[in-house]
Design an enzyme around this catalytic site. Sequence first.
Site, mmCIF file in Angstrom:
data_model
loop_
_atom_site.group_PDB
_atom_site.id
_atom_site.type_symbol
_atom_site.label_atom_id
_atom_site.label_comp_id
_atom_site.label_asym_id
_atom_site.label_seq_id
_atom_site.Cartn_x
_atom_site.Cartn_y
_atom_site.Cartn_z
ATOM 1 N N ASP A 179 2.836 -3.853 1.715
ATOM 2 C CA ASP A 179 2.619 -2.728 2.927
ATOM 3 C C ASP A 179 1.193 -1.979 2.845
ATOM 4 O O ASP A 179 0.834 -1.721 1.686
ATOM 5 C CB ASP A 179 3.841 -1.762 2.607
ATOM 6 C CG ASP A 179 3.819 -0.607 3.790
ATOM 7 O OD1 ASP A 179 4.210 -0.911 4.877
ATOM 8 O OD2 ASP A 179 3.377 0.399 3.426
ATOM 9 N N GLU A 241 -0.014 -6.926 4.608
ATOM 10 C CA GLU A 241 -0.102 -6.046 5.809
ATOM 11 C C GLU A 241 -1.524 -5.407 5.829
ATOM 12 O O GLU A 241 -1.764 -4.462 5.304
ATOM 13 C CB GLU A 241 0.840 -4.982 5.978
ATOM 14 C CG GLU A 241 1.124 -4.606 7.398
ATOM 15 C CD GLU A 241 1.335 -3.123 7.635
ATOM 16 O OE1 GLU A 241 1.554 -2.741 8.708
ATOM 17 O OE2 GLU A 241 1.534 -2.552 6.557
HETATM 18 C C1 NOJ Z 1 3.447 -0.232 7.785
HETATM 19 C C2 NOJ Z 1 5.155 -0.099 7.944
HETATM 20 O O1 NOJ Z 1 5.465 -1.401 8.658
HETATM 21 C C3 NOJ Z 1 5.538 0.908 8.620
HETATM 22 O O2 NOJ Z 1 6.618 1.110 9.040
HETATM 23 C C4 NOJ Z 1 5.259 2.285 7.659
HETATM 24 O O3 NOJ Z 1 5.560 3.421 8.361
HETATM 25 C C5 NOJ Z 1 4.041 2.165 7.268
HETATM 26 N N1 NOJ Z 1 3.492 1.091 6.811
HETATM 27 C C6 NOJ Z 1 3.842 3.129 5.944
HETATM 28 O O4 NOJ Z 1 4.526 2.684 4.969
#
Ligand code: NOJ
Length: 469
Positions: A179, A241
Amino acid sequence: MRDGVVYQIYPRSFQDSDGDGVGDLAGIRSRLDHLVWLGVDALWMSPIYPSPMADFGYDVAGYMDVDPVFGDLAQFDALTEAAHERGLRVLMDVVPCHTSIEHPWFREHPDWYIWADRPNNWISAFGGSAWAPRDGRYYLHSFYPEQPDLDWRNPEVIEAMQDALRFWLDRGADGYRVDAIDRLLKDPQLRDDPPASQPFGLPLREDEAKLALTNSRNAPDTGAALAKIREACGDAFLVGEVYLPSARWQPYSDYFDAVFAFELLHSPWDAHLLRAAIEATTRQPRPAWVMSNHDFGRLSARFGERNARAAAMLLLTLPGPAFLYQGDEIGQGEGPPGATRFDRAGRDRHRHPMQWEGSPRGGFTTGEPWLPLTDPAERNVAGQRDDPTSMLSLVRELIALRRELGEQFEPLDAGEGIVAFRRGGHTVAINTTSEPLRVALEGELCIQTAAGALQDGRLAPHAGAIGVD
Ligand code: NOJ
């Protein structure tokens, strides 16, 4: 996994097994055969850890357990075993950059977090200052105030996170979606972000777009921290991500197996822009294709309902791993915009429960679903499964075809309005416009988004077709 399809499960919304209206691990296990039937290679579950759910699990209050709403560790083990028996790999979602404010670490180890006497100009992803007051100081939260940022320059943090990473791999997980990883390291001196001098390259909030965002994220020494993640994970699959344009994927692409290609996800449905996004991204190593998810919305909403099938064709024919968001295989719709019962950032509408059948609760739960279903009568798995003309059948055929596509990828200049490329002996062509367009599709027609999409050398509006030599 290099060319595999990963199916994204949003656990709250996939399948409820105990009637509380919230999806859970036993529910996921009971639906694994859908994934097998679809032909995907792996599933990725958004977070299942104990959490106060201020950000539905992306606010982690314990990295080595399961939130009771989803089940327990035994349920996780049973799910992993059942997935492996079916040849499916299991990817967890790890959230290394921040915890929940209710994680015991925040009380017990405040020095594991990032503090300042005075806020700088950094902005939170959800708007407003990224700093919140606490005990006469300010802590950093790159996302909600309930999500304080960890200090990855503290070796104790690295050690604790490495333990967490090993924990799930030892239990049988096959890898992680990592993440918000571009937020892992920030400027150690916490200097202001300077004003932007050029566009960021991906959509930003208006206030963020005014800043260069060079200090609040993606610090030059990020590679050292990524190496620690890789060290704990061995050769497990890691997809990052990384909210940066693909030209800035290094060092993430050095340490991870794949990096989400956000340029394509954010591209308007316009052949010229889609081509530019694909060409820029395929110039970089290790793209992972994603065109929809729980943050940005569904295929049908992002690209328009009439383009959903062609979008699925594009997603599933590009080279490299492809991430398919639950429900997009049936073209599921979104909830009403602006309805923010749960998520303050307005993302509820992308997260409505999976529609397994046509009843109002869609086979998702026997209780009251935490969010209503969007369009179960029009779109559901049972109704589409045996219909060869359905979106579900198309998605399944595309996934099966993927195995034959090989590694080669060559974009084609097929003219205005058309996105086209060669994959080995196959040619993919997609008409992004509302007019029928002439395409020279080589070989024999093997898949089209709808019967008759390709006729007399013309591709119907919003349609796609694949030919084989
Ligand atoms: C990306 C996640 O996909 C999202 O849902 C989240 O709010 C943020 N990162 C923070 O962790």
